[in-house]
Design a protein around this motif. Structure first.
Motif, PDB file in Angstrom:
ATOM      1  N   SER A   1       0.841  -1.196   0.000  1.00  0.00           N
ATOM      2  CA  SER A   1       0.000   0.000   0.000  1.00  0.00           C
ATOM      3  C   SER A   1       0.879   1.250   0.000  1.00  0.00           C
ATOM      4  CB  SER A   1      -0.894   0.007   1.244  1.00  0.00           C
ATOM      5  OG  SER A   1      -1.496   1.277   1.432  1.00  0.00           O
ATOM      6  N   GLN A   2       0.398   2.325  -0.606  1.00  0.00           N
ATOM      7  CA  GLN A   2       1.137   3.587  -0.642  1.00  0.00           C
ATOM      8  C   GLN A   2       0.974   4.405   0.641  1.00  0.00           C
ATOM      9  OE1 GLN A   2      -0.231   5.646  -4.183  1.00  0.00           O
ATOM     10  NE2 GLN A   2       1.188   4.522  -5.486  1.00  0.00           N
ATOM     11  N   HIS A   3       0.167   3.930   1.581  1.00  0.00           N
ATOM     12  CA  HIS A   3      -0.132   4.697   2.791  1.00  0.00           C
ATOM     13  C   HIS A   3       0.956   4.529   3.845  1.00  0.00           C
ATOM     14  CE1 HIS A   3      -4.679   4.616   1.670  1.00  0.00           C
ATOM     15  NE2 HIS A   3      -4.020   5.574   1.049  1.00  0.00           N
ATOM     16  N   TRP A   4       2.096   5.170   3.612  1.00  0.00           N
ATOM     17  CA  TRP A   4       3.197   5.181   4.575  1.00  0.00           C
ATOM     18  C   TRP A   4       4.018   6.434   4.331  1.00  0.00           C
ATOM     19  CZ3 TRP A   4       8.074   5.082   2.286  1.00  0.00           C
ATOM     20  CH2 TRP A   4       8.126   4.616   0.960  1.00  0.00           C
ATOM     21  N   GLY A   5       4.837   6.790   5.322  1.00  0.00           N
ATOM     22  CA  GLY A   5       5.631   7.996   5.153  1.00  0.00           C
ATOM     23  C   GLY A   5       6.825   8.038   6.085  1.00  0.00           C
ATOM     24  N   VAL A   6       7.804   8.825   5.695  1.00  0.00           N
ATOM     25  CA  VAL A   6       8.998   9.101   6.494  1.00  0.00           C
ATOM     26  C   VAL A   6       8.734  10.383   7.276  1.00  0.00           C
ATOM     27  CG1 VAL A   6      11.454   9.639   6.420  1.00  0.00           C
ATOM     28  CG2 VAL A   6      10.476   8.029   4.760  1.00  0.00           C
ATOM     29  N   SER A   7       8.886  10.313   8.595  1.00  0.00           N
ATOM     30  CA  SER A   7       8.502  11.442   9.448  1.00  0.00           C
ATOM     31  C   SER A   7       9.678  11.913  10.295  1.00  0.00           C
ATOM     32  CB  SER A   7       7.340  11.020  10.356  1.00  0.00           C
ATOM     33  OG  SER A   7       6.983  12.055  11.241  1.00  0.00           O
ATOM     34  N   ILE A   8       9.930  13.228  10.264  1.00  0.00           N
ATOM     35  CA  ILE A   8      10.969  13.859  11.077  1.00  0.00           C
ATOM     36  C   ILE A   8      10.356  15.085  11.745  1.00  0.00           C
ATOM     37  CG2 ILE A   8      13.258  14.914  11.121  1.00  0.00           C
ATOM     38  CD1 ILE A   8      13.830  13.538   8.440  1.00  0.00           C
ATOM     39  N   GLY A   9      10.337  15.094  13.075  1.00  0.00           N
ATOM     40  CA  GLY A   9       9.776  16.229  13.798  1.00  0.00           C
ATOM     41  C   GLY A   9      10.758  16.779  14.817  1.00  0.00           C
ATOM     42  N   LEU A  10      10.693  18.063  15.065  1.00  0.00           N
ATOM     43  CA  LEU A  10      11.561  18.719  16.046  1.00  0.00           C
ATOM     44  C   LEU A  10      10.755  19.085  17.279  1.00  0.00           C
ATOM     45  CD1 LEU A  10      14.268  19.958  16.894  1.00  0.00           C
ATOM     46  CD2 LEU A  10      13.604  22.053  15.676  1.00  0.00           C
ATOM     47  N   PHE A  11      11.220  18.602  18.431  1.00  0.00           N
ATOM     48  CA  PHE A  11      10.580  18.878  19.721  1.00  0.00           C
ATOM     49  C   PHE A  11      11.486  19.825  20.493  1.00  0.00           C
ATOM     50  CE2 PHE A  11       9.105  17.701  24.030  1.00  0.00           C
ATOM     51  CZ  PHE A  11       7.733  17.688  23.820  1.00  0.00           C
ATOM     52  N   GLU A  12      10.941  20.982  20.863  1.00  0.00           N
ATOM     53  CA  GLU A  12      11.754  22.002  21.533  1.00  0.00           C
ATOM     54  C   GLU A  12      10.891  22.781  22.518  1.00  0.00           C
ATOM     55  OE1 GLU A  12      14.897  25.565  20.303  1.00  0.00           O
ATOM     56  OE2 GLU A  12      13.434  24.854  18.837  1.00  0.00           O
ATOM     57  N   GLN A  13      11.437  23.064  23.680  1.00  0.00           N
ATOM     58  CA  GLN A  13      10.729  23.804  24.723  1.00  0.00           C
ATOM     59  C   GLN A  13       9.376  23.164  25.038  1.00  0.00           C
ATOM     60  OE1 GLN A  13      10.720  27.907  23.369  1.00  0.00           O
ATOM     61  NE2 GLN A  13      12.771  28.231  24.181  1.00  0.00           N
TER      62      GLN A  13
ATOM     63  N   SER B   1      -0.734   6.565  11.146  1.00  0.00           N
ATOM     64  CA  SER B   1      -1.088   7.851  11.754  1.00  0.00           C
ATOM     65  C   SER B   1      -0.664   9.019  10.882  1.00  0.00           C
ATOM     66  CB  SER B   1      -0.438   7.978  13.137  1.00  0.00           C
ATOM     67  OG  SER B   1      -0.987   7.065  14.051  1.00  0.00           O
ATOM     68  N   VAL B   2       0.530   8.929  10.320  1.00  0.00           N
ATOM     69  CA  VAL B   2       1.011  10.060   9.534  1.00  0.00           C
ATOM     70  C   VAL B   2       0.151  10.260   8.286  1.00  0.00           C
ATOM     71  CG1 VAL B   2       2.744   8.964   8.016  1.00  0.00           C
ATOM     72  CG2 VAL B   2       3.144  11.258   8.914  1.00  0.00           C
ATOM     73  N   THR B   3      -0.324   9.167   7.694  1.00  0.00           N
ATOM     74  CA  THR B   3      -1.210   9.287   6.538  1.00  0.00           C
ATOM     75  C   THR B   3      -2.539   9.900   6.937  1.00  0.00           C
ATOM     76  OG1 THR B   3      -0.181   7.388   5.452  1.00  0.00           O
ATOM     77  CG2 THR B   3      -2.366   8.002   4.707  1.00  0.00           C
ATOM     78  N   SER B   4      -3.053   9.510   8.107  1.00  0.00           N
ATOM     79  CA  SER B   4      -4.306  10.100   8.580  1.00  0.00           C
ATOM     80  C   SER B   4      -4.161  11.600   8.823  1.00  0.00           C
ATOM     81  CB  SER B   4      -4.750   9.400   9.869  1.00  0.00           C
ATOM     82  OG  SER B   4      -5.101   8.052   9.623  1.00  0.00           O
TER      83      SER B   4
END
Length: 258
Positions: A95-107, A186-189
């Motif tokens: 399925s194409q419903h996937w993704g690479v996720s990079i997030g920055l958490f600060e303060q 989750s990222v696709t949603s």
């Protein structure tokens, strides 16, 4: 756009190409299980290793927290939260419903993120000083909320007991009378919210790395979550809702998220 944004987008783009090469030859992919319906592949490990190395090179003082075990404390107070492939089960099944996720958490909160859905040719980014964008172009404002045809995405981690998962669907369908979508990622949603396909999302047992890349982009579009990051650390299993204020007013009645 500052150099940080450009660098992380470039890392996400290259990471997506690594994942895509594995995706195109999924029949030969080494697949292991972390639990029932919770898979990990050689692609997950290679992509996370690449992202971790590139972020450490670009931001040597920052911490890293990755799904597949990458952990660096850091000294800057900033932490990059990585999901190399959110939706690994979909990935393995073609399925194409996937993704690479990079997030920055600060303060104490998510402030910037990039999500690459390479099988769909889409890279989302947004956060501090960067309006929400898709493939470098501003995302359109979200459609006005209409209760008579509202729809939400639902994500329930496999480790959640079946009776509690069923209770979520019962509340959505019988009590709130909402249409729902289940993408298995989750990222696709969350991408579906950004594109206006659904109005919100409810997640049960969701790890932070599944959502940290997309939340800052959605925040730029006026989407909020019920997550209290002061109480829920990056290693918490999250039960939450997200959407516009009007959508959260509806979802706030769900007893299973309290």
């Amino acid at each position: 756009m500052n150099n940080q944004h450009l660098r992380v987008k470039a890392i996400a783009a290259e990471a997506g190409q690594i994942a895509l090469r594995h995706f195109r030859d999924a029949s030969a992919l080494e697949v292991d299980s972390k639990g029932p319906l919770d898979l990990v592949t050689a692609a997950d490990r290679e992509v996370e290793g690449f992202i971790c190395a590139e972020l450490s090179r670009a931001f040597p003082q920052d911490g890293i927290f990755g799904e597949e075990g990458s952990t660096i404390k850091g000294t800057s107070g900033r932490t990059w939260v990585i999901d190399p492939i959110d939706g690994t089960f979909n990935f393995v099944r073609g399925s194409q419903h996937w993704g690479v996720s990079i997030g920055l958490f600060e303060q104490g909160r998510p402030v910037f993120g990039v999500v690459n859905a390479p099988a769909c040719g889409e890279i989302f980014a947004g956060g501090n000083d960067l309006p929400a964008e898709l493939n470098g172009k501003p995302l359109q404002p979200l459609p006005a909320f209409r209760r008579d045809h509202a729809a939400i995405g639902i994500g329930i981690h496999p480790k959640i007991p079946a009776d509690r998962g069923i209770a979520i669907f019962n509340e959505v369908i019988a009590d709130l009378k909402l249409a729902y979508r289940v993408t298995g990622s989750s990222v696709t949603s969350l991408i579906d919210i950004a594109k206006g396909s659904v109005d919100g999302y409810v997640g049960l047992g969701i790890p932070s790395w599944d959502i940290l890349g997309m939340l800052p982009c959605l925040e730029q579009l006026g989407v909020r979550t019920t997550i209290d990051w002061q109480k829920s650390g990056l290693d918490s299993d999250l039960a939450f809702a997200c959407g516009s204020g009007a959508m959260l007013d509806v979802l706030g009645r769900m007893t299973q998220l309290r």
